[in-house]
Structures are given as structure tokens and as C-alpha cells.
Design an enzyme around this catalytic site. Sequence first.
Site, PDB file in Angstrom:
ATOM      1  CE  LYS A 157      -4.479  -4.917  -5.698  1.00 54.12           C
ATOM      2  NZ  LYS A 157      -3.047  -5.331  -5.826  1.00 54.12           N
ATOM      3  CD  GLU A 194       0.290   8.737   3.575  1.00 51.58           C
ATOM      4  OE1 GLU A 194      -0.192   8.972   2.151  1.00 51.58           O
ATOM      5  OE2 GLU A 194       0.333   8.322   4.741  1.00 51.58           O
ATOM      6  CB  CYS A 249      -1.239   5.194   7.387  1.00 50.68           C
ATOM      7  SG  CYS A 249      -1.030   4.101   9.312  1.00 50.68           S
ATOM      8  CD  GLU A 260      -9.272   2.178   7.964  1.00 47.75           C
ATOM      9  OE1 GLU A 260      -8.185   3.203   9.184  1.00 47.75           O
ATOM     10  OE2 GLU A 260      -9.964   1.592   9.463  1.00 47.75           O
TER      11      GLU A 260
HETATM   12  P1  NAD Z   1      -1.496   2.019  -2.938  1.00 42.95           P
HETATM   13  O1  NAD Z   1      -2.633   2.922  -2.372  1.00 42.95           O
HETATM   14  O2  NAD Z   1      -1.222   2.868  -3.367  1.00 42.95           O
HETATM   15  O3  NAD Z   1      -2.146   0.778  -2.523  1.00 42.95           O
HETATM   16  C1  NAD Z   1      -2.927  -0.097  -1.853  1.00 42.95           C
HETATM   17  C2  NAD Z   1      -3.136  -1.194  -2.903  1.00 42.95           C
HETATM   18  O4  NAD Z   1      -4.742  -0.484  -3.308  1.00 42.95           O
HETATM   19  C3  NAD Z   1      -2.596  -1.689  -3.249  1.00 42.95           C
HETATM   20  O5  NAD Z   1      -2.757  -3.118  -3.252  1.00 42.95           O
HETATM   21  C4  NAD Z   1      -2.925  -1.261  -4.457  1.00 42.95           C
HETATM   22  O6  NAD Z   1      -2.436  -2.984  -5.739  1.00 42.95           O
HETATM   23  C5  NAD Z   1      -4.453  -1.472  -4.587  1.00 42.95           C
HETATM   24  N1  NAD Z   1      -4.922  -0.625  -5.316  1.00 42.95           N
HETATM   25  C6  NAD Z   1      -4.048   0.881  -6.142  1.00 42.95           C
HETATM   26  N2  NAD Z   1      -4.473   1.557  -7.366  1.00 42.95           N
HETATM   27  C7  NAD Z   1      -5.843   0.900  -6.933  1.00 42.95           C
HETATM   28  C8  NAD Z   1      -7.195   1.432  -7.398  1.00 42.95           C
HETATM   29  N3  NAD Z   1      -7.441   2.050  -8.916  1.00 42.95           N
HETATM   30  N4  NAD Z   1      -8.348   0.396  -7.562  1.00 42.95           N
HETATM   31  C9  NAD Z   1      -8.473  -0.551  -6.523  1.00 42.95           C
HETATM   32  N5  NAD Z   1      -6.861  -0.690  -5.912  1.00 42.95           N
HETATM   33  C10 NAD Z   1      -6.164  -0.113  -6.409  1.00 42.95           C
HETATM   34  O7  NAD Z   1      -1.026   2.500  -1.256  1.00 42.95           O
HETATM   35  P2  NAD Z   1       0.402   1.715  -0.563  1.00 42.95           P
HETATM   36  O8  NAD Z   1       1.690   2.366  -1.432  1.00 42.95           O
HETATM   37  O9  NAD Z   1       0.505  -0.021  -0.622  1.00 42.95           O
HETATM   38  O10 NAD Z   1       0.601   2.239   0.703  1.00 42.95           O
HETATM   39  C11 NAD Z   1       0.677   3.261   1.357  1.00 42.95           C
HETATM   40  C12 NAD Z   1      -0.676   4.194   1.618  1.00 42.95           C
HETATM   41  O11 NAD Z   1      -1.516   3.164   2.311  1.00 42.95           O
HETATM   42  C13 NAD Z   1      -0.541   5.413   2.428  1.00 42.95           C
HETATM   43  O12 NAD Z   1      -1.029   6.813   1.517  1.00 42.95           O
HETATM   44  C14 NAD Z   1      -0.664   5.246   3.597  1.00 42.95           C
HETATM   45  O13 NAD Z   1      -0.454   6.390   4.939  1.00 42.95           O
HETATM   46  C15 NAD Z   1      -1.643   4.516   4.202  1.00 42.95           C
HETATM   47  N6  NAD Z   1      -2.272   3.316   4.805  1.00 42.95           N
HETATM   48  C16 NAD Z   1      -3.209   3.507   5.929  1.00 42.95           C
HETATM   49  C17 NAD Z   1      -3.077   2.773   6.285  1.00 42.95           C
HETATM   50  C18 NAD Z   1      -4.369   2.835   7.258  1.00 42.95           C
HETATM   51  O14 NAD Z   1      -4.327   2.287   8.799  1.00 42.95           O
HETATM   52  N7  NAD Z   1      -4.851   4.239   7.760  1.00 42.95           N
HETATM   53  C19 NAD Z   1      -1.737   1.623   7.197  1.00 42.95           C
HETATM   54  C20 NAD Z   1      -1.417   1.797   6.444  1.00 42.95           C
HETATM   55  C21 NAD Z   1      -1.286   2.212   5.442  1.00 42.95           C
END
Ligand code: NAD
Length: 975
Positions: A652, A865, A767, A733
Site C-alpha cells: 500500500k 516533528e 525523517c 520506522e
Molecule cells: P504517514 O504516517 O502519514 O503515512 C505513512 C503511510 O501510512 C502511508 O502509506 C499512509 O497511507 C499510511 N497510513 C496512514 N494512516 C494509517 C493507518 N491508520 N493505518 C495504517 N496505515 C496508515 O507518514 P507520511 O506523511 O507518508 O511520511 C512522513 C513520515 O514518515 C514522517 O514522520 C517521517 O519522519 C517518517 N519517515 C520515517 C522514516 C524512517 O526510516 N524512520 C523514513 C521516511 C519517513
Amino acid sequence: MEDAILHRSQDLLVDVDQRENEMSIGSAWEDKILDWCMSDPDRKTRILQFIDVFPSLRTDAAIVDHLRCYFPESSDRIPLALRTGLRFTGGLLTSRWVSSTVKMIMTQMARRFIGGETEAEAAECVARLKAARLDFSLDFLGEATLSEDEADHNLKSVLSMLNSLSVAPAAAGARINFSIKCSSLTSYLDPVDPDEVARRLLPRIRILLREAASRRAFIHFDAEQYDICDLTLDLLLQGFDEPEFHRTQDVGVVLQAYLTDAEDRAARLIDWCEKRGRTLTVRLVKGAYWDSEVIRARRMGWRVPVYLNKWESDACFERMLYLLMKSHRHIRLAVASHNVRSIAAALSIAQALEVPADRLEFQFLYGMARATRQVLAARGYQVRVYTPYGQLIPGMAYLVRRLLENSSNESFLRHRRLGGQPALELLKSPHAAAAEIRPPAGPAAESPAGFRNAPAVDFHKRGIRDAMARAVRDRLNSPPEKIGPLIGGRRVPGKKFLMSLNPSHPHRVVAEVDLADAGHVEEAARCARRGWETWRKTSAADRGKILHAASSLLAARRHELAALEICEAGKPWEEAEADVAEAIDYLRYYPMEADRIERGIRLQPEIPGEINSAVYKPRGVAAVISPWNFPLAIPAGQTAAALAAGNCVILKPSEQTSLIGYRLVEIYRQAGVPEDVIQFLPGFGEEVGAALVTHPEIDLVAFTGSRAVGEEILSRSAAAGIAPSGPKRVIAEMGGKNAVIVDSDADVDLAVADCLRAAFDYAGQKCSALSRLIVMEDIFDAVLKRFAESAKSYPAGYSEIPSTRLSPLIDVHAQKRVTDYLEIASREGQWILAPDGGRVPREGYFVPPAVLAGSSPRTRTAQEEIFGPLVVALPAKSLGHALEIANGTAYALTGGFYSRHPGRIARVRAEFDVGNLYINRAVTGAVVGRQPFGGHRSSGVGSKAGGPDYLLQFYLPVTVSENISRHGFSPDISR
Ligand code: NAD
């Protein structure tokens, strides 16, 4: 020519040796100290490192403290010179005394290679040279240029010196000659966008050339590192071609013979001159950045651009002498080498080609090869001394380069001084060496495991830039693509609809996405379970072959995929390319790991009668839920790990980057991943993501995203009950609130340049991005001033423009959220750089860069963040205080430390609580297999992506213990 060259070299050397003996009375002790310092490799390293840090040591205590760190053994605690000096004065080892002695030695050493600290001193130096019948070329030593303001300041300094020299009585009659580095005249010198470099650099070059012409001064443009050498040469020629400078003869450029493509560059330059009937001066050098060229090329996975053997550079130098002197009607040659053999070669070739005297000069670095330069001047040749001037602080980098050169095992001067090699050996033809020695293989060595990272894209090559520009144009002109769920290889209709927009130009639709819903999850899970029955039995080697094939497809479509990221995720060019490279790496790295893991481990093989092994089996069906900010690399890494370990995958992607996720699945399918093994469900996180997490057929969830969602997934999956392989395994992550600490003795040029990239590239939407800049109190104001000033010059704009670094935010919600945080920030502190909408385009989801100070480390801006281009600057009273601030958030993802104090570095290694700690380098840009990536506390659970532990999470570990003894017979012990 060989006989003539050898004869002339010997003749020259006799004179040089004699002159050296006469001169050595005055400078013998200096040379001895230098030789002593540089003779032992360990001592040399420590001394060079100490010289490097010295200018940043502001107090006596800091100097003594660093001395103790760098020279810890009692016998060798401080350099001989200092010990001798201490003995002579019989003084006590008070801090003040030690520090003033060190300062004295440093100043003396610097003065040997630097003509003066001020304009007046430089003018006196010029007068001294003139009295000795030597010409000069002045080089203004400045700090690294990080902002256009600093570039203006550098230009002003040079113009001011031009002005004062032209009226200085001491220098009267001397023809003014300046050496300039293009990097001092702009803060943007990235070959990815020559137009932007031209826009910033050329106006200053014009001013300089105009001013120089009005004083009949000569401007010589220095050569710098390889990746900008064609860029700067092209721009300079473009400038010289402008009608205003058509007649200008008083300009020069540099060619570096240690570059393997140097002869092509020389031919191009000659051609340019011939076509225009113009004359240029060319300084021919071997090159001063050998070590850094090799380091950079190896790191980036590029061909090393320099010759690896010294004799190859020497031989190239001689070939180029011939090439350039043959064109003496158009080229005035400045031979810049301290090697007597190279000089003799120049003289012999000049004689053979009848080069007029005014078409040839010799150049020497100030403070080096003084005997040789005097001999040449006495014989009537024109000799010019390249004379750096300026403050010692920025001069130290120059000093380190000179000392390295002086102490290099390959240095002609050093060999001669130490008398280790007979003259004939030293003077022998470098061309003969070619016949004797086989060159070692050039490209970077493979890592022992056989994994090699995809090379970073080298935008300094025009062909690559053009190919990328075409790919971006094609993508921008493409109509929206229609995509939707893929289950069992079939495209199934969705229930809802979403448009994926270009964040730079939100009116442009990149994809029309049919969205999956909870019903699709059911279907996909069943299909994946079916697929697993065969995929789990496919060998690791066969799975690996398919992933390798997919990786090759990614590599073949690299620019196209990067262009898609630019348009769908708003990634800047270099970031997009790096993301594709990382994806390529994952698809090669994880199969290699799977192969290793699935071979199993025999435990305690020395125990007879039993075979005990740790074996690993695939878990089952994995749901991969990925974010948009590394839209290809992250889903590629998560899916490749799952597939390599024999699991089936339901991907997804993030809503915002559905098309990139779709492309990845297409490529997997094309490479041979069976239809039931990978399913694609674009959809809303709260709906499809949530349904996947709780679905009973899902054994494992690989999630990357925000902390809030990650924590929710962890608790929901725990409550969801038992999957076929047992309780659900979740790899999450999550976010970060990353801090960089800048210590009092840090290399500020480096720290500021790195922190700009870490904070503002891709508008801080990583991130790993830097969001808290913790700086020691004593340098807080100075560092912050430079950081904020440089941020103003940082290239912001639409992602399709190659120079863009600060790009738009991903969507309108992100823009609103970050803008709200700016509002909060303005109440919590004071702006050092206020968010100014004028710095970014109006169209698109832009937020301007901003830097806040004066807030407490406990405020929301400093704790949460934000995921945008906002940096909170926090002063620290001590290293302990800095660590307390740095560790004082819920997150532990990346952290950085800039310092040159070995003891403090050791402390930070032990006490900075982060998943990835970077010392004296940027906190972003982890490379697969080299910097395994991931955090702990609220930044993540699970092992590090791209590292040796990661894949284990996708397996069920099983121990198998087989009794192989039968009635007292065991094949491993019985005979
Ligand atoms: P997000 O958490 O909004 O979304 C991530 C994914 O989760 C998307 O595919 C989204 O559709 C899905 N999602 C959203 N709500 C959900 C739920 N209730 N249940 C299951 N899935 C759900 O994050 P984003 O805005 O896409 O990405 C940015 C974030 O990701 C930042 O916080 C960043 O720090 C983090 N990030 C972390 C790493 C790492 O390696 N630690 C790497 C990249 C990004």
C-alpha cells in the site's frame, strides 16, 4: 628529447643543489622541523589534524586541551619544536605559555607559505619578490563561500587589493597578477545546473575583468575539484567570448595534468583559441587535490578521475607541455611544477619548438622550491610566485595542502631534501616507468561480500544532464496516467478515486488513481496466501535472480523514474536520483543477505553425534505500508526484503505517490515476480492501511511513516489476534526530531554547508532532516549568522529546475500544517531568518526557509516533528548541556556532531542517543550497506534498513537439532 631533458635536468640540479646549500643556513631548522613532523605517518596525521583545528581554538585552555588530545603519549605529547622551545625558555607549562609558543610556531609555519595577513603585508611581500626579480600572482585566502553575500565580500576584497596595489609605492612598476577561484565568487557551483551557476558567477567575473583591465592587471582563474572543472572552464570561456572581453589577453586558466582526461581539455582550449585567433595563458599544474578526488570518487562509485601513479601524472605533464607549446601562437604557458625534471622538460621542449621567451614562464608556490626558482630567475627566465595572502584561519586549509604536498612520499622536493634517491633515479623519464610498472586496476574495490552500491549520478557529465532534462520534459508533458489496484496480476476496479498532483504545479495531474478499499484487502490477502505456497519453496537463489533483474530494470529506467519522483513527489533532481539509486541497492543487497541467512548456521560443530543448526523460514504474507518522502527507495526496500526472504507482499503506497508505487510493482512483475506474490493496493491509510494491519492473514507489517500512525499500528496489530505464523510482527520506522551539535572547535565552513543541506534539501521533508541546531554558546552568534545568511542564498524553486534544493512541500495539508507551526514558532522564539514568502514561488505548496532562536528546548517547535524547512537553533553551555538538549525529545533517529576534539567525539559516540550518529558529516543521505538506517524510542522498532540484521525480521527462526549417531556410530567421529 629524452637525452636533452636528462642532460638539462642534471645541469639544473647541480645549480639548484648549490643554491640550496647556500640558502639552507637560514632555513635549515624550519626544514628539519617540517621533516621531523612529517617523517612518521602517525605523527604527521596528528600534526596535520592539529593544524587544521588550531585556528578555531579561541582560548589558551582549548589549545592545551587539544594538544594533550592529539599528542597523548608522554614522550611524544607535543611536537619536538615545542618541547625544544619549552626547554630553552625553561618555563613552566602554564597554559598561556604553551599556547603562545604554539601560536608562534603556527604563525611561523603559516608565514612560510602565506605571503601576508593583510593587504599591507601582501604589498610588502610583492615588493620583496620584485626586488628579487620575481613576479607574483596573489591569491586571496577566504573562508568557504556559503552565501552570495560572502561572494560579494570576496570580490570586494580582491578589488580592494587591486586598488591598493596599483597605488602602493612599494609595488610600483610591478604588473599586478591575481589568481582567483570561481568558488570564491559564488555560493552555488553545482554542475547539475550550469545556467544557475552562470547567473550567479558571470556578473562578478565581468566586474573583476573590467576592473582588472582598467589597471592592466592579469587575472588567472584557478582550477579546483574535478566535478566543477569543465563547468568553470566552459563558463570562463563563455565570459571571455563576450564582446566586451573579446580583446582581453590578460586572462589565464589552469589545466591539471593529474586528470586522466586533461589532454582532451587542453585540446579543447587550443581549439577555442585557434578558432577565435586569441591568446590565453595556461598554467599547467599536476594538481593539488589528489587525495580528495580519490576519496570522493570511491565514495560516489565513480571512476577515479586522477592518475593513480605519480609517474603517470608526470608523463601526462610532459605530453601536455608539448601539446600546449606546439600551439604557442595561441597559448602562453606557465609551467607550475617544483620538479626539476618537469622544468627541464619544459625548457627542452620550448627550445625544440622555438617557443619565444615571452610565451613561457615558470611558477612556484610561495615558500617552496626557493632554490629552483632562484636558479631559473638567475638564468633569465620569467618566474612568478603564487602568493596566497589573508587571515591565517582560512589559510590553514591551504597550509595543510602544502604540508601534505611537501611531505608526500612522491614529492620531488622531499626526496631531494632527504637525499634518499640518487639524482639519476629522481630525474628518470616517467615514460620509461610506464614500461616498467603495470598500473593497478582503477575502479573502486568491491566490498568483500560482493555488493557494490549503484554509483551516484554524475551530473557533471553533460550527457547525463541532458538525458535527465529530456526525461523531466517527457514526464512534464505526459498526460495523467490511470492506475488502480492490482490483485493476482489483474487490474481491478476501485471504489473511490484520487488525483495525484504535482506539488510544484498543483493544477497538473500526474495520475488518476482508482483506490482500493477494505474489500480489496480481503481479496489481495487470499491471493497472496495462495502465492506463498510456491514462493516459499522457491530457492533464495532463484528469488534473488528475479530481484536482480528488477534492480537492473530500475537502473535502466533511472532517469525516467527520477523524473517521475520530481513530478509526483516534488523531489529535487539530485534527491530523486539518489532515491532511485537507493532502490537499486536494496534489490541487490537483500537477496545477497537472504542467500547468506538461508544457508543457515551450524551451531557448535565441535560437539559430535549431533547437527545443530539455526535455520530461517519465511513468515508468510507481508503488508508493506510506505510513506511518500522516499517514494521509491522505501517501498522498494521493504518489498525487496519481504520477497527476498520468501514472503508474499501487499504494497500500500502512500496516497501522494501512488504512481511511483505502481511503477515499482510493474517492474517487479516484468522481472518475473509471480502474479500472486505481489499485490498493489493504492488507498487511504485509515482505510486500506488499517484493514491490512488487522487482517488475520497478514503475518507481518512493514511500516514507515509518522510516529502517530506507527504507534497506532503497533497497538492495533497487537490487538488484532494471531496470524498464521503467530502474533503479528511489526516493523515500524517512524519520525525524528534530529539534532546536530556544533562544538566550539568545529570546522564551521563544513558544519554550515552540511547543515544547510540537511535542513533544507527537499524542504526538510526527510525523517533524517536536521531540525534542531545546537551550537556552543561561544560560537552561537557567528554560526547562526552564517547559517541564516547562507539559507537566503539556498536555491529554492520548482522541483523540475535542476538547481532547486528547497522544493515544495508534498501537498496542501502539509503546507497548512507547517505554516501553522511557523505561527507557533513566532510566539515561542525570535526569528534569525524569518519565513519570507518572497524567497519561494507563489504557485505550488511552498514554505520558505526559517530559522528560530531564543526558544526553550521544551517548546513545541523544539519537540515535535514538523517536516518542513524550519530549524530551531539552541545554544549550549557545555557539551553535557548540548547532549541533554539533543537527547531531550521522544525521538532517537539521527544526530550529528561537528568537532575536532577526539575526547569529545568519544563522549558523544557514547552518550548521544540516536539510531544513526554522524560525526563531521551531514545527517542525511544514508547509503545501503554502508550506513544501515533506523531509530529507536519513538523513532522506530525494528532493525536497521540496509544492514545485516534487517532481513532476519522477515523470517521465523527455527533451530533444528538432529541426532546423527546410530547405536554408537556417528559419521563425524567414528572411523
Ligand atoms: P504517514 O504516517 O502519514 O503515512 C505513512 C503511510 O501510512 C502511508 O502509506 C499512509 O497511507 C499510511 N497510513 C496512514 N494512516 C494509517 C493507518 N491508520 N493505518 C495504517 N496505515 C496508515 O507518514 P507520511 O506523511 O507518508 O511520511 C512522513 C513520515 O514518515 C514522517 O514522520 C517521517 O519522519 C517518517 N519517515 C520515517 C522514516 C524512517 O526510516 N524512520 C523514513 C521516511 C519517513
